[in-house]
Design a protein around this motif. Structure first.
Motif, PDB file in Angstrom:
ATOM      1  N   ALA A  15       0.793  -1.173   0.119  1.00 50.80           N
ATOM      2  CA  ALA A  15       0.065   0.012   0.042  1.00 50.80           C
ATOM      3  C   ALA A  15       0.925   1.485   0.186  1.00 50.80           C
ATOM      4  O   ALA A  15       1.935   1.449   0.660  1.00 50.80           O
ATOM      5  CB  ALA A  15      -0.976  -0.139   1.348  1.00 50.80           C
TER       6      ALA A  15
ATOM      7  N   ASP B 208      -3.521   4.414  -1.117  1.00 50.84           N
ATOM      8  CA  ASP B 208      -4.171   2.967  -0.693  1.00 50.84           C
ATOM      9  C   ASP B 208      -4.774   3.180   0.758  1.00 50.84           C
ATOM     10  O   ASP B 208      -5.652   2.761   1.094  1.00 50.84           O
ATOM     11  CB  ASP B 208      -3.135   1.778  -0.898  1.00 50.84           C
ATOM     12  CG  ASP B 208      -2.994   1.659  -2.432  1.00 50.84           C
ATOM     13  OD1 ASP B 208      -3.845   1.586  -3.168  1.00 50.84           O
ATOM     14  OD2 ASP B 208      -1.773   1.399  -2.764  1.00 50.84           O
TER      15      ASP B 208
ATOM     16  N   ALA C 185      -8.410   3.059   2.319  1.00 47.75           N
ATOM     17  CA  ALA C 185      -8.468   1.830   3.571  1.00 47.75           C
ATOM     18  C   ALA C 185      -9.267   2.654   4.566  1.00 47.75           C
ATOM     19  O   ALA C 185     -10.375   1.957   5.176  1.00 47.75           O
ATOM     20  CB  ALA C 185      -7.053   1.248   4.143  1.00 47.75           C
TER      21      ALA C 185
ATOM     22  N   TYR D  23      -5.934  -3.400   3.761  1.00 43.32           N
ATOM     23  CA  TYR D  23      -5.674  -2.167   2.630  1.00 43.32           C
ATOM     24  C   TYR D  23      -4.775  -1.357   3.333  1.00 43.32           C
ATOM     25  O   TYR D  23      -4.192  -0.429   2.621  1.00 43.32           O
ATOM     26  CB  TYR D  23      -7.003  -1.906   2.285  1.00 43.32           C
ATOM     27  CG  TYR D  23      -7.612  -2.679   1.365  1.00 43.32           C
ATOM     28  CD1 TYR D  23      -6.895  -3.034   0.055  1.00 43.32           C
ATOM     29  CD2 TYR D  23      -8.965  -3.206   1.440  1.00 43.32           C
ATOM     30  CE1 TYR D  23      -7.586  -3.624  -0.901  1.00 43.32           C
ATOM     31  CE2 TYR D  23      -9.637  -4.007   0.570  1.00 43.32           C
ATOM     32  CZ  TYR D  23      -8.877  -4.172  -0.622  1.00 43.32           C
ATOM     33  OH  TYR D  23      -9.681  -4.978  -1.461  1.00 43.32           O
TER      34      TYR D  23
ATOM     35  N   ALA E 151      -8.403  -0.843  -2.715  1.00 49.44           N
ATOM     36  CA  ALA E 151      -9.616  -0.291  -1.812  1.00 49.44           C
ATOM     37  C   ALA E 151     -10.494   0.941  -2.507  1.00 49.44           C
ATOM     38  O   ALA E 151     -11.468   0.822  -2.492  1.00 49.44           O
ATOM     39  CB  ALA E 151      -9.047   0.217  -0.479  1.00 49.44           C
TER      40      ALA E 151
END
Length: 176
Positions: free
Chosen positions: A45, A49, A53, A70, A90
């Protein structure tokens, strides 16, 4: 946190392990299969990201482990393992939720499932409000018929890992 809950440390270990196996598979892929490999990776991530999340935890009925996942893993793309396995980013999960709403996981339940991924055969993976992972029987998400494939996200990731190992050993990924 239960011992089955996801942690950043467990996710880091899982990502490192399967990434090494994917690298080995990719190195031998063209020789073994006669054509070049596609994308096969666990992408960690990035900041975007991680923001998605947190939005997933805030704006959608996401299970805690999904937000943890995520926050550490941006995306899983295994194009050459069987028909393929994909855990979508995500932001795509949020987009799917915003456009189509949550998925009804059980007949008596309020809709609350989130589509998190798919396989290369058109079936989708849905995480229910309780954290269980389900797979559609067909490509349709309109009144989908679902089978439970894992009790939680950690078990699902472990099953993916086993599917990868089986694919490398036999050329068949198994039922997942």
């Amino acid at each position: 946190m239960s011992e089955r809950s996801l942690s950043s440390a467990w996710l880091s270990s899982w990502a490192s392990l399967v990434s090494g196996v994917l690298d080995e598979m990719t190195e031998e892929f063209e020789r073994k299969h006669g054509f070049p490999p596609g994308a096969n990776q666990v992408r960690l991530a990035d900041h975007e990201d991680q923001e998605a999340a947190h939005a997933l935890g805030r704006d959608a009925p996401a299970a805690v482990d999904l937000v943890t996942f995520y926050s550490r893993i941006g995306e899983v793309v295994w194009a050459d393992v069987g028909n393929g396995y994909f855990i979508h980013p995500a932001r795509d999960v949020l987009g799917q939720h915003a456009e189509y709403g949550p998925v009804r996981v059980a007949a008596r339940q309020e809709p609350g499932g989130l589509v998190i991924g798919s396989d290369g055969g058109g079936r989708s993976y849905v995480v229910g409000p309780d954290g269980a992972v389900h797979r559609t029987r067909t490509a349709s998400l309109d009144e989908p018929e679902l089978d439970t494939v894992a009790d939680d996200l950690r078990q699902f990731l472990e099953l993916l890992e086993r599917s990868l190992a089986r694919f490398i050993a036999t050329g068949e990924p198994g039922y997942l």
